[in-house]
Write a protein that holds these residues in place. Structure first.
Motif, mmCIF file in Angstrom:
data_model
loop_
_atom_site.group_PDB
_atom_site.id
_atom_site.type_symbol
_atom_site.label_atom_id
_atom_site.label_comp_id
_atom_site.label_asym_id
_atom_site.label_seq_id
_atom_site.Cartn_x
_atom_site.Cartn_y
_atom_site.Cartn_z
ATOM 1 N N GLY B 21 -11.060 2.871 -14.527
ATOM 2 C CA GLY B 21 -10.956 4.002 -13.563
ATOM 3 C C GLY B 21 -12.293 4.596 -12.569
ATOM 4 O O GLY B 21 -12.095 5.331 -12.002
ATOM 5 N N ARG B 23 -14.527 4.515 -10.127
ATOM 6 C CA ARG B 23 -14.246 4.413 -8.337
ATOM 7 C C ARG B 23 -15.702 4.004 -7.985
ATOM 8 O O ARG B 23 -15.844 3.158 -6.890
ATOM 9 C CB ARG B 23 -14.125 5.577 -7.756
ATOM 10 N N PHE B 26 -16.024 0.341 -8.420
ATOM 11 C CA PHE B 26 -15.307 -0.560 -7.674
ATOM 12 C C PHE B 26 -15.908 -0.529 -6.307
ATOM 13 O O PHE B 26 -15.791 -1.596 -5.555
ATOM 14 C CB PHE B 26 -13.781 0.183 -7.609
ATOM 15 N N ALA B 27 -16.373 0.630 -5.837
ATOM 16 C CA ALA B 27 -17.254 0.482 -4.617
ATOM 17 C C ALA B 27 -18.105 -0.407 -4.357
ATOM 18 O O ALA B 27 -18.555 -1.125 -3.645
ATOM 19 C CB ALA B 27 -17.791 1.919 -4.387
ATOM 20 N N VAL B 30 -16.855 -3.669 -3.876
ATOM 21 C CA VAL B 30 -16.176 -3.756 -2.541
ATOM 22 C C VAL B 30 -17.683 -4.290 -1.728
ATOM 23 O O VAL B 30 -17.310 -5.214 -0.855
ATOM 24 C CB VAL B 30 -15.535 -2.620 -2.054
ATOM 25 N N ARG B 31 -18.459 -3.639 -1.762
ATOM 26 C CA ARG B 31 -19.776 -3.754 -0.942
ATOM 27 C C ARG B 31 -20.256 -5.248 -1.314
ATOM 28 O O ARG B 31 -20.722 -5.722 -0.157
ATOM 29 C CB ARG B 31 -20.656 -2.683 -1.461
ATOM 30 N N GLN B 34 -17.042 -7.712 0.390
ATOM 31 C CA GLN B 34 -16.555 -7.473 1.557
ATOM 32 C C GLN B 34 -16.914 -8.466 2.661
ATOM 33 O O GLN B 34 -15.612 -8.792 3.433
ATOM 34 C CB GLN B 34 -16.604 -5.958 2.221
ATOM 35 N N ASP B 35 -18.123 -8.658 2.878
ATOM 36 C CA ASP B 35 -18.082 -9.730 3.896
ATOM 37 C C ASP B 35 -17.748 -11.150 3.651
ATOM 38 O O ASP B 35 -17.171 -12.082 4.615
ATOM 39 C CB ASP B 35 -19.874 -9.744 4.419
ATOM 40 N N THR B 55 -8.224 -7.595 4.915
ATOM 41 C CA THR B 55 -9.521 -7.219 3.829
ATOM 42 C C THR B 55 -9.267 -5.977 3.226
ATOM 43 O O THR B 55 -9.440 -5.892 1.964
ATOM 44 C CB THR B 55 -10.868 -7.162 4.613
ATOM 45 N N GLN B 56 -8.998 -4.907 3.932
ATOM 46 C CA GLN B 56 -8.995 -3.490 3.293
ATOM 47 C C GLN B 56 -7.701 -3.418 2.416
ATOM 48 O O GLN B 56 -7.863 -3.046 1.206
ATOM 49 C CB GLN B 56 -8.706 -2.754 4.626
ATOM 50 N N PHE B 59 -8.203 -5.194 -0.939
ATOM 51 C CA PHE B 59 -9.152 -4.379 -1.880
ATOM 52 C C PHE B 59 -8.249 -3.302 -2.611
ATOM 53 O O PHE B 59 -8.544 -2.996 -3.805
ATOM 54 C CB PHE B 59 -10.374 -4.013 -1.240
ATOM 55 N N LEU B 60 -7.412 -2.626 -1.603
ATOM 56 C CA LEU B 60 -6.411 -1.474 -2.241
ATOM 57 C C LEU B 60 -5.680 -2.269 -3.262
ATOM 58 O O LEU B 60 -5.494 -1.833 -4.311
ATOM 59 C CB LEU B 60 -6.063 -0.774 -1.131
ATOM 60 N N TRP B 63 -7.572 -2.897 -6.401
ATOM 61 C CA TRP B 63 -7.600 -1.792 -7.379
ATOM 62 C C TRP B 63 -6.526 -1.303 -8.131
ATOM 63 O O TRP B 63 -6.431 -0.924 -9.193
ATOM 64 C CB TRP B 63 -8.082 -0.585 -6.314
ATOM 65 N N ARG B 64 -5.365 -1.490 -7.293
ATOM 66 C CA ARG B 64 -4.075 -1.151 -8.085
ATOM 67 C C ARG B 64 -3.495 -2.104 -9.071
ATOM 68 O O ARG B 64 -3.269 -2.010 -10.270
ATOM 69 C CB ARG B 64 -2.922 -1.118 -6.968
#
Lengths: 157, 195
Positions: B21, B23, B26-27, B30-31, B34-35, B55-56, B59-60, B63-64
């Motif tokens: 959990g 966040r 997780f960020a 993503v960073r 992401q590229d 891409t977005q 990632f969502l 997360w789920r």
């Protein structure tokens, strides 16, 4: 192709050889063949150049910080669908207790309704509507009504 | 290879925290990715807008789905599996498998400034442009396996996992993809097949 009867390595083997994904015996066999076959050596070199060139393709960038964009969109973390609290039957315990209590309450309430008590006079009163003598003992009909009334109550009118 | 191991270690630690959990962890994931994911999706889908959206969304979805991720699976493999499935969903949705011709998009010919002389720059740019066109012209199943192997350095076992095929099929499909890319490149470069 210098010798039409020569068996060349396949693209599949050369490609896997290039990726070092062949098992040792096949790898040794292909290596020996390449050393003696310019055609297959050239094909292998083509694969190597292709790999190097593809790696040089421009690296694309998203251009912004996606993490901060989606930060507000992340829902509360979900529980794992694989995780269960102990043995399977233990998870059913609260529901089982609830069901048992509901059934017990139902039986108890049913017992109150059908087993006598406060509900009985009401039932008697309701049934008396269909008696030959109406509620209150009033009968405007035949004399026989009064005889029946006397039999029931012992009062002679 | 050490870089890859280092990234895997960092991924593992952050993915475990994110799964619980966290966040911020997780960020960080993503960073870091992401590229790479965007680059792969852009080459799969052909348009920046769609690649950004997918891409977005990927990632969502990640997360789920994180509670179901297991540390035995390499995080990147798992993540690209999600992205690849999302890309295929979109491709199926728009019922379009062939890419828009890269000729129509001058941005495809843009390349970083590698070479010192203008002639060399032009030559390199032309070479990369042709190669990109050759890769983009591949059927989706060949393009994805080639990109995942050459750009993401995935092993055959990882490719099999991501693509849902066995390793024998990975071997043959990748060989076909390479052969087709070479044929396409020579065709666009005006070379004869025997060159």
């Amino acid at each position: 192709m210098t010798d039409p009867h020569e068996v060349h390595a396949t693209d599949i083997d050369l490609s896997a050889y290039h990726d070092a994904e062949l098992p040792a015996p096949s790898r040794l066999r292909i290596a020996a063949h390449i050393a003696a076959c310019p055609l297959c050596a050239k094909r292998l070199a083509d694969f190597a150049v292709l790999s190097a060139d593809v790696a040089l393709l421009p690296k694309e960038s998203l251009g912004f910080d996606l993490a901060s964009v989606i930060a507000g969109q992340l829902p509360a973390p979900a529980r794992s669908s694989r995780r269960t609290p102990g043995p399977g039957w233990l998870g059913l315990l609260p529901a089982g207790i609830g069901a048992t209590v509901s059934i017990a309450l139902g039986i108890a309430m049913g017992g109150v309704l059908f087993g006598g008590g406060a509900a009985l006079p009401r039932e008697t009163a309701a049934m008396s509507v269909f008696d030959s003598i109406p509620p209150g003992g009033l009968c405007l009909g035949l004399d026989s009504c009064y005889a029946e009334y006397s039999n029931k109550t012992g009062v002679v009118k | 290879m050490d870089d890859k191991t280092g990234i895997d270690d960092a991924d593992m630690a952050q993915a475990l925290s994110a799964r619980a959990g966290d966040r911020r962890a997780f960020a960080g994931l993503v960073r870091r990715h992401q590229d790479r994911m965007f680059g792969f999706l852009l080459r799969m889908l052909g348009t920046r807008d769609e690649a950004m959206d997918v891409t977005q969304d990927s990632f969502l979805k990640a997360w789920r789905a994180l509670p179901d991720w297991r540390p035995e699976a390499r995080f990147t493999t798992w993540l690209f599996q999600i992205a690849r499935n999302a890309a295929l969903d979109l491709l199926r949705h728009r019922l379009r498998i062939e890419f828009v011709s890269v000729d129509a998009d001058p941005a495809h010919d843009m390349v970083e400034d590698y070479a010192p002389s203008p002639e060399k720059q032009f030559s390199d740019r032309q070479h990369i442009g042709l190669l990109q066109r050759a890769v983009d012209s591949l059927p989706v199943d060949q393009r994805e396996i080639l990109l995942l192997r050459e750009l993401e350095d995935m092993s055959y076992a990882e490719l099999a996992l991501i693509l849902g095929i066995n390793e024998g099929t990975v071997k043959s499909r990748l060989a076909r993809a390479r052969a087709a890319a070479l044929t396409n490149f020579r065709h666009y470069a005006g070379e004869s097949p025997d060159d």
